[in-house]
Design a protein around this motif. Structure first.
Motif, PDB file in Angstrom:
ATOM      1  N   ARG A 139     154.182  90.900 106.824  1.00 27.48           N
ATOM      2  CA  ARG A 139     153.919  91.494 105.519  1.00 27.48           C
ATOM      3  C   ARG A 139     152.446  91.712 105.198  1.00 27.48           C
ATOM      4  O   ARG A 139     152.122  92.590 104.388  1.00 27.48           O
ATOM      5  N   VAL A 140     151.570  90.908 105.797  1.00 30.48           N
ATOM      6  CA  VAL A 140     150.154  90.964 105.419  1.00 30.48           C
ATOM      7  C   VAL A 140     149.600  92.392 105.414  1.00 30.48           C
ATOM      8  O   VAL A 140     148.997  92.836 104.437  1.00 30.48           O
ATOM      9  N   LYS A 141     149.845  93.121 106.492  1.00 29.60           N
ATOM     10  CA  LYS A 141     149.310  94.486 106.594  1.00 29.60           C
ATOM     11  C   LYS A 141     149.956  95.401 105.556  1.00 29.60           C
ATOM     12  O   LYS A 141     149.321  96.304 105.033  1.00 29.60           O
ATOM     13  N   GLU A 142     151.232  95.150 105.283  1.00 33.24           N
ATOM     14  CA  GLU A 142     151.947  95.990 104.318  1.00 33.24           C
ATOM     15  C   GLU A 142     151.434  95.745 102.897  1.00 33.24           C
ATOM     16  O   GLU A 142     151.280  96.667 102.116  1.00 33.24           O
ATOM     17  N   TYR A 143     151.153  94.475 102.588  1.00 32.46           N
ATOM     18  CA  TYR A 143     150.580  94.169 101.269  1.00 32.46           C
ATOM     19  C   TYR A 143     149.265  94.922 101.098  1.00 32.46           C
ATOM     20  O   TYR A 143     148.999  95.523 100.070  1.00 32.46           O
ATOM     21  N   GLU A 144     148.429  94.877 102.145  1.00 32.51           N
ATOM     22  CA  GLU A 144     147.117  95.535 102.067  1.00 32.51           C
ATOM     23  C   GLU A 144     147.262  97.040 101.863  1.00 32.51           C
ATOM     24  O   GLU A 144     146.491  97.643 101.129  1.00 32.51           O
ATOM     25  N   LYS A 145     148.250  97.602 102.533  1.00 28.14           N
ATOM     26  CA  LYS A 145     148.458  99.062 102.449  1.00 28.14           C
ATOM     27  C   LYS A 145     148.869  99.500 101.039  1.00 28.14           C
ATOM     28  O   LYS A 145     148.407 100.507 100.524  1.00 28.14           O
ATOM     29  N   VAL A 146     149.739  98.721 100.429  1.00 26.10           N
ATOM     30  CA  VAL A 146     150.277  99.080  99.113  1.00 26.10           C
ATOM     31  C   VAL A 146     149.256  98.835  97.991  1.00 26.10           C
ATOM     32  O   VAL A 146     149.239  99.536  96.978  1.00 26.10           O
ATOM     33  N   ALA A 147     148.374  97.838  98.212  1.00 22.92           N
ATOM     34  CA  ALA A 147     147.485  97.403  97.127  1.00 22.92           C
ATOM     35  C   ALA A 147     146.354  98.383  96.825  1.00 22.92           C
ATOM     36  O   ALA A 147     145.805  99.010  97.725  1.00 22.92           O
ATOM     37  N   ASN A 148     146.009  98.478  95.535  1.00 20.83           N
ATOM     38  CA  ASN A 148     144.808  99.202  95.127  1.00 20.83           C
ATOM     39  C   ASN A 148     143.599  98.272  95.204  1.00 20.83           C
ATOM     40  O   ASN A 148     142.474  98.712  95.423  1.00 20.83           O
ATOM     41  N   ILE A 149     143.854  97.001  94.972  1.00 18.60           N
ATOM     42  CA  ILE A 149     142.786  95.995  94.916  1.00 18.60           C
ATOM     43  C   ILE A 149     143.287  94.736  95.624  1.00 18.60           C
ATOM     44  O   ILE A 149     144.460  94.370  95.476  1.00 18.60           O
ATOM     45  N   THR A 150     142.389  94.091  96.378  1.00 15.65           N
ATOM     46  CA  THR A 150     142.764  92.816  96.998  1.00 15.65           C
ATOM     47  C   THR A 150     141.844  91.717  96.469  1.00 15.65           C
ATOM     48  O   THR A 150     140.636  91.904  96.382  1.00 15.65           O
ATOM     49  N   VAL A 151     142.433  90.598  96.090  1.00 15.36           N
ATOM     50  CA  VAL A 151     141.631  89.475  95.592  1.00 15.36           C
ATOM     51  C   VAL A 151     142.018  88.227  96.387  1.00 15.36           C
ATOM     52  O   VAL A 151     143.185  87.851  96.441  1.00 15.36           O
ATOM     53  N   ASN A 152     141.009  87.623  97.000  1.00 15.08           N
ATOM     54  CA  ASN A 152     141.274  86.398  97.751  1.00 15.08           C
ATOM     55  C   ASN A 152     141.350  85.216  96.775  1.00 15.08           C
ATOM     56  O   ASN A 152     140.464  85.051  95.930  1.00 15.08           O
ATOM     57  N   VAL A 153     142.412  84.412  96.880  1.00 19.16           N
ATOM     58  CA  VAL A 153     142.607  83.318  95.919  1.00 19.16           C
ATOM     59  C   VAL A 153     142.530  81.943  96.593  1.00 19.16           C
ATOM     60  O   VAL A 153     142.938  80.942  96.009  1.00 19.16           O
ATOM     61  N   GLU A 154     141.987  81.914  97.806  1.00 18.72           N
ATOM     62  CA  GLU A 154     142.022  80.661  98.573  1.00 18.72           C
ATOM     63  C   GLU A 154     141.228  79.521  97.933  1.00 18.72           C
ATOM     64  O   GLU A 154     141.586  78.365  98.093  1.00 18.72           O
ATOM     65  N   ASP A 155     140.155  79.859  97.212  1.00 16.46           N
ATOM     66  CA  ASP A 155     139.362  78.766  96.603  1.00 16.46           C
ATOM     67  C   ASP A 155     140.075  78.198  95.369  1.00 16.46           C
ATOM     68  O   ASP A 155     139.751  77.137  94.876  1.00 16.46           O
ATOM     69  N   TRP A 156     141.066  78.920  94.894  1.00 16.35           N
ATOM     70  CA  TRP A 156     141.860  78.563  93.728  1.00 16.35           C
ATOM     71  C   TRP A 156     141.000  78.199  92.512  1.00 16.35           C
ATOM     72  O   TRP A 156     141.319  77.300  91.727  1.00 16.35           O
ATOM     73  N   ASP A 157     139.873  78.938  92.372  1.00 13.93           N
ATOM     74  CA  ASP A 157     139.016  78.790  91.193  1.00 13.93           C
ATOM     75  C   ASP A 157     139.512  79.818  90.169  1.00 13.93           C
ATOM     76  O   ASP A 157     139.150  80.991  90.216  1.00 13.93           O
ATOM     77  N   ILE A 158     140.348  79.353  89.262  1.00  8.81           N
ATOM     78  CA  ILE A 158     141.074  80.266  88.374  1.00  8.81           C
ATOM     79  C   ILE A 158     140.135  81.092  87.493  1.00  8.81           C
ATOM     80  O   ILE A 158     140.407  82.262  87.213  1.00  8.81           O
ATOM     81  N   ASN A 159     139.008  80.509  87.084  1.00  9.34           N
ATOM     82  CA  ASN A 159     138.060  81.271  86.245  1.00  9.34           C
ATOM     83  C   ASN A 159     137.448  82.413  87.030  1.00  9.34           C
ATOM     84  O   ASN A 159     137.325  83.523  86.540  1.00  9.34           O
ATOM     85  N   ARG A 160     137.062  82.127  88.273  1.00 11.31           N
ATOM     86  CA  ARG A 160     136.491  83.183  89.106  1.00 11.31           C
ATOM     87  C   ARG A 160     137.527  84.275  89.374  1.00 11.31           C
ATOM     88  O   ARG A 160     137.236  85.461  89.293  1.00 11.31           O
ATOM     89  N   ILE A 161     138.745  83.843  89.669  1.00 12.36           N
ATOM     90  CA  ILE A 161     139.811  84.797  90.012  1.00 12.36           C
ATOM     91  C   ILE A 161     140.113  85.719  88.826  1.00 12.36           C
ATOM     92  O   ILE A 161     140.151  86.942  88.972  1.00 12.36           O
ATOM     93  N   THR A 162     140.276  85.146  87.648  1.00  9.61           N
ATOM     94  CA  THR A 162     140.603  85.985  86.478  1.00  9.61           C
ATOM     95  C   THR A 162     139.452  86.938  86.169  1.00  9.61           C
ATOM     96  O   THR A 162     139.672  88.113  85.882  1.00  9.61           O
ATOM     97  N   LYS A 163     138.225  86.432  86.279  1.00 11.41           N
ATOM     98  CA  LYS A 163     137.052  87.265  86.002  1.00 11.41           C
ATOM     99  C   LYS A 163     136.978  88.427  87.002  1.00 11.41           C
ATOM    100  O   LYS A 163     136.754  89.576  86.620  1.00 11.41           O
TER     101      LYS A 163
END
Ligand code: S3P
Length: 175
Positions: A139-163
């Motif tokens: 699925r990884v490649k398919e998610y990338e294809k469909v997405a307009n924007i990709t956001v990495n959430v691995e650090d799980w810093d919710i403030n950074r992610i929402t911003k």
């Protein structure tokens, strides 16, 4: 984007619902979750739907839900099930954002969660982790294809992610 919606896609357990709920707190968006909509429609859990009627039946419900989202939602953050990205009209529903994380990190975080057992139990496709990893790789490649924007959430810093998300969709953010 015609409906001013945000659609979160990404693998099971990556935190689509959690990020959606955090965004609602610092914006004027509403939030809905496609699995919740399906459960309300059927008046039973996703787990039970899979068990009784199988995956194909569930995917048909996702399709119905996708059409409903396109026709009825505006200014809404829509968190979706991990397989919802396949819906033909997904890009007509809103700006599609792929929440990205390494497979092992997703599983580690789920295992460390206080309600870990429940999180695994409610997801039939996470029963067998070897199969789940195969699904992830596929699925990884398919998610990338469909997405307009990709956001990495691995650090799980919710403030950074929402911003980052609000900036990327051009939402006025007063930090
Ligand atoms: C699925 C993901 C689940 C749920 C269903 C199928 C998938 O949602 O829709 O169990 O195909 O990846 P989450 O991504 O919220 O776990």
């Amino acid at each position: 984007m015609k409906n001013n919606n945000i659609v979160f896609i990404g693998f099971m357990g990556v935190g689509k619902g959690t990020v959606a709920r955090a965004l609602v707190k610092c914006s004027s968006y509403f939030a809905v979750d496609t699995d919740d909509l399906i459960e309300s429609l059927e008046n039973r859990s996703v787990k039970k739907i899979f068990k009784k009627n199988g995956e194909k039946y569930f995917r048909d419900l996702e399709k119905k839900c996708a059409i409903w989202c396109e026709n009825n939602l505006t200014n809404t953050i829509i968190s979706t099930g991990g397989g919802f990205y396949k819906q033909e009209n997904i890009n007509d529903i809103g700006t599609v954002i792929y929440l990205q994380s390494d497979f092992d990190r997703i599983i580690e975080a789920l295992k460390a969660a206080p309600n870990s057992k429940k999180k695994f139990k409610k997801r039939p496709l996470l029963k067998d982790l070897t199969e789940a990893k195969k699904l992830y790789d596929q699925r990884v490649k398919e998610y990338e294809k469909v997405a307009n924007i990709t956001v990495n959430v691995e650090d799980w810093d919710i403030n950074r992610i929402t911003k980052e998300i609000l900036q990327k969709v051009g939402y006025y953010y007063d930090s």
